[in-house]
Design a protein around this motif. Structure first.
Motif, PDB file in Angstrom:
ATOM      1  N   SER A 172      32.680 -10.271 -14.623  1.00 32.46           N
ATOM      2  CA  SER A 172      33.131  -9.133 -15.423  1.00 32.46           C
ATOM      3  C   SER A 172      31.975  -8.261 -15.898  1.00 32.46           C
ATOM      4  O   SER A 172      30.807  -8.670 -15.927  1.00 32.46           O
ATOM      5  N   ALA A 173      32.338  -7.067 -16.280  1.00 31.48           N
ATOM      6  CA  ALA A 173      31.357  -6.103 -16.755  1.00 31.48           C
ATOM      7  C   ALA A 173      30.593  -6.646 -17.955  1.00 31.48           C
ATOM      8  O   ALA A 173      29.388  -6.438 -18.083  1.00 31.48           O
ATOM      9  N   SER A 174      31.285  -7.360 -18.828  1.00 31.48           N
ATOM     10  CA  SER A 174      30.645  -7.775 -20.083  1.00 31.48           C
ATOM     11  C   SER A 174      29.544  -8.816 -19.882  1.00 31.48           C
ATOM     12  O   SER A 174      28.777  -9.084 -20.803  1.00 31.48           O
ATOM     13  N   VAL A 175      29.451  -9.412 -18.699  1.00 25.43           N
ATOM     14  CA  VAL A 175      28.300 -10.281 -18.410  1.00 25.43           C
ATOM     15  C   VAL A 175      27.512  -9.704 -17.227  1.00 25.43           C
ATOM     16  O   VAL A 175      26.830 -10.435 -16.505  1.00 25.43           O
ATOM     17  N   GLY A 176      27.628  -8.398 -17.053  1.00 26.64           N
ATOM     18  CA  GLY A 176      26.866  -7.726 -15.995  1.00 26.64           C
ATOM     19  C   GLY A 176      27.240  -8.201 -14.600  1.00 26.64           C
ATOM     20  O   GLY A 176      26.422  -8.152 -13.683  1.00 26.64           O
ATOM     21  N   TYR A 177      28.473  -8.671 -14.448  1.00 22.45           N
ATOM     22  CA  TYR A 177      28.971  -9.182 -13.166  1.00 22.45           C
ATOM     23  C   TYR A 177      28.115 -10.333 -12.634  1.00 22.45           C
ATOM     24  O   TYR A 177      28.025 -10.544 -11.426  1.00 22.45           O
ATOM     25  N   GLN A 178      27.481 -11.058 -13.550  1.00 22.16           N
ATOM     26  CA  GLN A 178      26.719 -12.235 -13.137  1.00 22.16           C
ATOM     27  C   GLN A 178      27.639 -13.450 -13.095  1.00 22.16           C
ATOM     28  O   GLN A 178      28.690 -13.482 -13.749  1.00 22.16           O
ATOM     29  N   LEU A 179      27.212 -14.455 -12.327  1.00 24.57           N
ATOM     30  CA  LEU A 179      27.955 -15.712 -12.322  1.00 24.57           C
ATOM     31  C   LEU A 179      27.323 -16.606 -13.378  1.00 24.57           C
ATOM     32  O   LEU A 179      26.369 -17.333 -13.125  1.00 24.57           O
TER      33      LEU A 179
END
Ligand SMILES: [Zn+2]
Length: 287
Positions: free
Chosen positions: A210-217
């Motif tokens: 998601s955007a709110s975690v910068g699209y990180q896993l």
């Protein structure tokens, strides 16, 4: 007419069996899946029960079910079989592909190295830029499901993107070797699968962030409204959050709130409600 009839019975049996397992779970009673051969069901033959169903489907029972117009009953399109009870989890020491969307791949069970699903398509969803080519692909059924999930998420103000879907055996070789080189094999095994052991090779798994975690896993996804939406709703589209924190000992993987595995709505809902690892669910289903 014979083939669809038989399939309908299989399907009906399957749904019954799933229900049985859930209701019996608390009593840890031995399920009786293996005994339920369609052809040996004592109460009624497949033909009889199917005719009953067809009659029920036809509003006016004047004409025999066989002569009902095609639009009344869809006999040409066989209902999907969610599970073949007689199929083992493993075949020849490898994942049993006959289980279709229920195929089990994990640390112990690998896919054949050359396996690549034949029905891979690219779902029409948002992806991160780094996901390219076939790594955006999923099997048709999973692709359709993730499109619905993403559409509804967007409508609910949930900003999600796919980051990685299908991975070929060869790609997993590169990826895993890179992780081993960076972190060492022991550490790499906690978050990445050796070639053949990745669910991504099934074409039924997709990582979503998601955007709110910068699209990180990242496990931080769990705390975001997007991560919570996924955890609460993915099963209604046929996906399970495969690697839960509570399952780490059993799956051998750390918690991955981003990794979704498609198994179909009925089974995903069961797994969600039972709150058990997929391995355990399958064992209970097939015992
Ligand atoms: Zn994944």
């Amino acid at each position: 007419m014979r083939k669809p009839s038989f399939l309908m019975v299989c399907c009906a049996l399957t749904l019954t069996l799933v229900g049985c397992n859930i209701s019996e779970q608390a009593e840890t009673e031995q399920p009786t899946v293996s005994e339920q051969e369609p052809t040996t069901t004592p109460e009624e033959s497949p033909t009889e029960s199917t005719e009953e169903n067809e009659v029920n489907d036809v509003p006016e029972a004047e004409a025999p079910a066989e002569e009902a117009p095609a639009e009344e009953a869809p006999p040409e399109k066989a209902p999907p079989i969610e599970l073949v009870p007689t199929e083992p989890i493993e075949r020849d020491g490898q994942a049993n592909l006959a289980l279709d969307t229920l195929v089990l791949v994990n640390k112990q069970i690998a896919l054949p190295s050359g396996y690549k699903p034949e029905d891979l398509v690219t779902p029409n969803i948002d992806f991160v830029d780094s996901a390219t080519g076939e790594r955006r692909m999923l099997r048709q059924e999973a692709a359709t499901a993730v499109e619905a999930l993403m559409k509804d998420a967007k409508a609910a103000g949930i900003d999600l993107r796919g980051t990685s879907a299908f991975r070929s055996y060869d790609y997993q070789v590169q990826l895993f070797n890179a992780y081993v080189a960076r972190d060492g094999k022991e550490q790499a095994l906690k978050y990445s699968a050796p070639p053949g052991h990745s669910e991504h090779q099934t074409g039924l798994a997709i990582d979503i962030s998601s955007a709110s975690v910068g699209y990180q896993l990242t496990q931080g996804l769990e705390q975001t409204k997007e991560g919570k939406w996924l955890a609460d709703n993915a099963h209604t589209y046929g996906f399970i959050v495969r690697y839960q924190r509570a399952y780490e000992a059993e799956t051998g993987y750390m918690y991955e709130p981003w990794h979704l595995r498609y198994i179909g709505v009925e089974h995903a809902t069961n797994v969600h409600e039972m709150n058990v690892p997929f391995e355990q669910y399958l064992e209970q289903l097939m015992d």
